[in-house]
Write an enzyme that holds these catalytic residues in place. Structure first.
Site, PDB file in Angstrom:
ATOM      1  N   ASP A  71      -2.209  -1.677  10.610  1.00  0.00           N
ATOM      2  CA  ASP A  71      -2.359  -1.479   9.109  1.00  0.00           C
ATOM      3  C   ASP A  71      -2.947  -2.534   8.442  1.00  0.00           C
ATOM      4  OD1 ASP A  71      -1.173   1.046   8.474  1.00  0.00           O
ATOM      5  OD2 ASP A  71       0.779   0.392   7.922  1.00  0.00           O
ATOM      6  N   LYS A 120       0.888  -0.984  -0.029  1.00  0.00           N
ATOM      7  CA  LYS A 120      -0.120  -0.002  -0.041  1.00  0.00           C
ATOM      8  C   LYS A 120       0.955   1.356  -0.141  1.00  0.00           C
ATOM      9  CE  LYS A 120       0.766   1.347   4.487  1.00  0.00           C
ATOM     10  NZ  LYS A 120       1.441   2.722   5.059  1.00  0.00           N
ATOM     11  N   GLY A 165       4.771  -6.175   5.860  1.00  0.00           N
ATOM     12  CA  GLY A 165       4.373  -7.350   7.058  1.00  0.00           C
ATOM     13  C   GLY A 165       2.930  -7.314   6.970  1.00  0.00           C
ATOM     14  N   SER A 166       2.247  -6.088   7.254  1.00  0.00           N
ATOM     15  CA  SER A 166       0.837  -6.181   7.400  1.00  0.00           C
ATOM     16  C   SER A 166       0.096  -7.013   6.186  1.00  0.00           C
ATOM     17  CB  SER A 166       0.389  -4.610   7.546  1.00  0.00           C
ATOM     18  OG  SER A 166       0.927  -4.099   8.650  1.00  0.00           O
TER      19      SER A 166
HETATM   20  O1  C5P Z   1      -0.114  -1.159  15.168  1.00  0.00           O
HETATM   21  P1  C5P Z   1       1.381  -1.427  14.976  1.00  0.00           P
HETATM   22  O2  C5P Z   1       2.029  -2.433  15.570  1.00  0.00           O
HETATM   23  O3  C5P Z   1       1.545  -1.390  13.252  1.00  0.00           O
HETATM   24  O4  C5P Z   1       2.026   0.073  15.234  1.00  0.00           O
HETATM   25  C1  C5P Z   1       3.522   0.201  15.316  1.00  0.00           C
HETATM   26  C2  C5P Z   1       3.804   1.349  16.192  1.00  0.00           C
HETATM   27  O5  C5P Z   1       3.494   2.412  15.590  1.00  0.00           O
HETATM   28  C3  C5P Z   1       3.216   1.428  17.211  1.00  0.00           C
HETATM   29  O6  C5P Z   1       4.077   0.813  18.555  1.00  0.00           O
HETATM   30  C4  C5P Z   1       2.852   3.120  17.755  1.00  0.00           C
HETATM   31  O7  C5P Z   1       4.384   3.470  18.140  1.00  0.00           O
HETATM   32  C5  C5P Z   1       2.865   3.500  16.341  1.00  0.00           C
HETATM   33  N1  C5P Z   1       1.506   3.705  16.126  1.00  0.00           N
HETATM   34  C6  C5P Z   1       0.840   4.929  16.826  1.00  0.00           C
HETATM   35  N2  C5P Z   1      -0.371   5.154  16.610  1.00  0.00           N
HETATM   36  C7  C5P Z   1      -1.332   4.438  15.369  1.00  0.00           C
HETATM   37  C8  C5P Z   1      -0.305   3.336  14.515  1.00  0.00           C
HETATM   38  C9  C5P Z   1       0.869   2.990  15.023  1.00  0.00           C
HETATM   39  O8  C5P Z   1       1.479   5.578  17.544  1.00  0.00           O
HETATM   40  N3  C5P Z   1      -2.363   4.728  14.973  1.00  0.00           N
END
Ligand code: C5P
Length: 298
Positions: A138, A10, A104-105
């Site tokens: 994601d 994406k 990865g997502s």
């Molecule tokens: O959800 P995911 O593991 O992909 O998010 C990775 C990092 O990105 C989280 O640990 C956080 O630091 C940041 N993040 C965030 N707010 C979001 C999505 C991601 O702070 N809405």
């Protein structure tokens, strides 16, 4: 049964970050878009869950145990079904790691969709979306694909009319930028993101979209990886009509007005040390038709 799958990458057409929430995530308003760049996965029924990465360029940097989102997705689905299930998964990576392209997502979401079929789980799309949300912010988007808004933590997905950009160029500085580091910088520089209400738009064409593009994480990612700014300048000079960093970086996407300008930009930038990839948008319909192919029923 054997399933061949494509996990498309994406880009974010737009990414606005709001305040830090109590759960440690940020409020988001982002417009996701699937593009023609994909990892390939093969799923075969087996006794246990296992993963093999078949591209030597990537295997050194990717775990094959429960730290890998593909294995996490398989284990999550098995525990949801509450029965012993096995699958042998082969993964061929093409999407750059840590590049803001959701590789990865995408792999994790496609694993949920493929195993829902392979293990005859028959879970609804709603259930798959909620399992996807447990794997990362994601991941739910990749259950649907096409053009879609991500709100809240990024997991509340609202599909919108597909937007079409046939001449996209992706440029990655070959430097990984850690998402959590970019968000920490965002908090430091914006006083924990206490700022504006996040906008919602309904775009009917890329022309109206391109007048509004922005990525709140750009200044922070550029502070960590200054090459992002250099890439943006080059792409604009080469005639792109819209240029923006994707996700938390470091890949930059550019939309060109013609195949000729795209080709010229590719030729010029491919001489640099950067990773340069020609791409195009993938609509929701094309996405849904191409992600899974059952190649053997046995
Ligand atoms: O959800 P995911 O593991 O992909 O998010 C990775 C990092 O990105 C989280 O640990 C956080 O630091 C940041 N993040 C965030 N707010 C979001 C999505 C991601 O702070 N809405």
């Amino acid at each position: 049964m054997i399933i061949n799958a494509r996990a498309y990458a994406k880009i974010n057409w737009l990414l606005e970050v709001g305040s830090l929430r109590e759960d440690g995530y940020h409020e988001l308003s982002t417009l996701f878009q699937t593009i023609d760049l994909y990892d390939e996965l093969t799923f075969s029924l087996a006794k246990d869950v296992s993963l093999k990465i078949i591209d030597p360029n990537f295997s050194a940097n990717l775990p094959i145990d429960n730290k890998n989102l593909v294995i996490k997705a398989a284990n999550l689905l098995a525990s949801e079904l509450d029965r012993k299930q096995g699958v042998s998964i082969e993964l061929k990576k093409s999407i750059p790691l840590g590049g803001g392209l959701g590789g990865g997502s995408a792999d994790a979401a496609i694993t949920l969709l493929a195993l829902n079929q392979l293990w005859k789980a028959n879970l609804s799309q709603e259930k798959l979306l909620s399992l996807a949300a447990m794997l990362g912010s994601d991941v739910p988007f990749f259950i649907l694909g096409g053009t879609a808004w991500g709100k809240g933590r990024g997991i509340d997905i609202a599909p919108q009319q597909d937007l079409d950009a046939p001449y996209l160029l992706l440029v990655n500085p070959r430097q990984e930028v850690a998402t959590s580091r970019v968000y920490s910088e965002f908090d430091r520089l914006t006083n924990k993101g206490q700022m504006s209400t996040l906008a919602t738009y309904f775009f009917t064409s890329t022309e109206t979209l391109f007048a509004k593009i922005k990525n709140s994480l750009s200044p922070m990612a550029k502070a960590i990886c200054p090459q992002i700014a250099t890439i943006e300048t080059k792409l604009t000079e080469l005639g792109a009509k819209a240029v923006l960093m994707s996700g938390s970086g470091a890949t930059v996407w550019a939309a060109f007005p013609s195949a000729l300008l795209l080709e010229q930009a590719f030729e010029t930038l491919n001489k640099c040390e950067w990773l340069v990839i020609k791409s195009r948008t993938i609509s929701r319909n094309e996405y849904q038709q191409n992600i899974l192919k059952v190649i053997s029923e046995k």
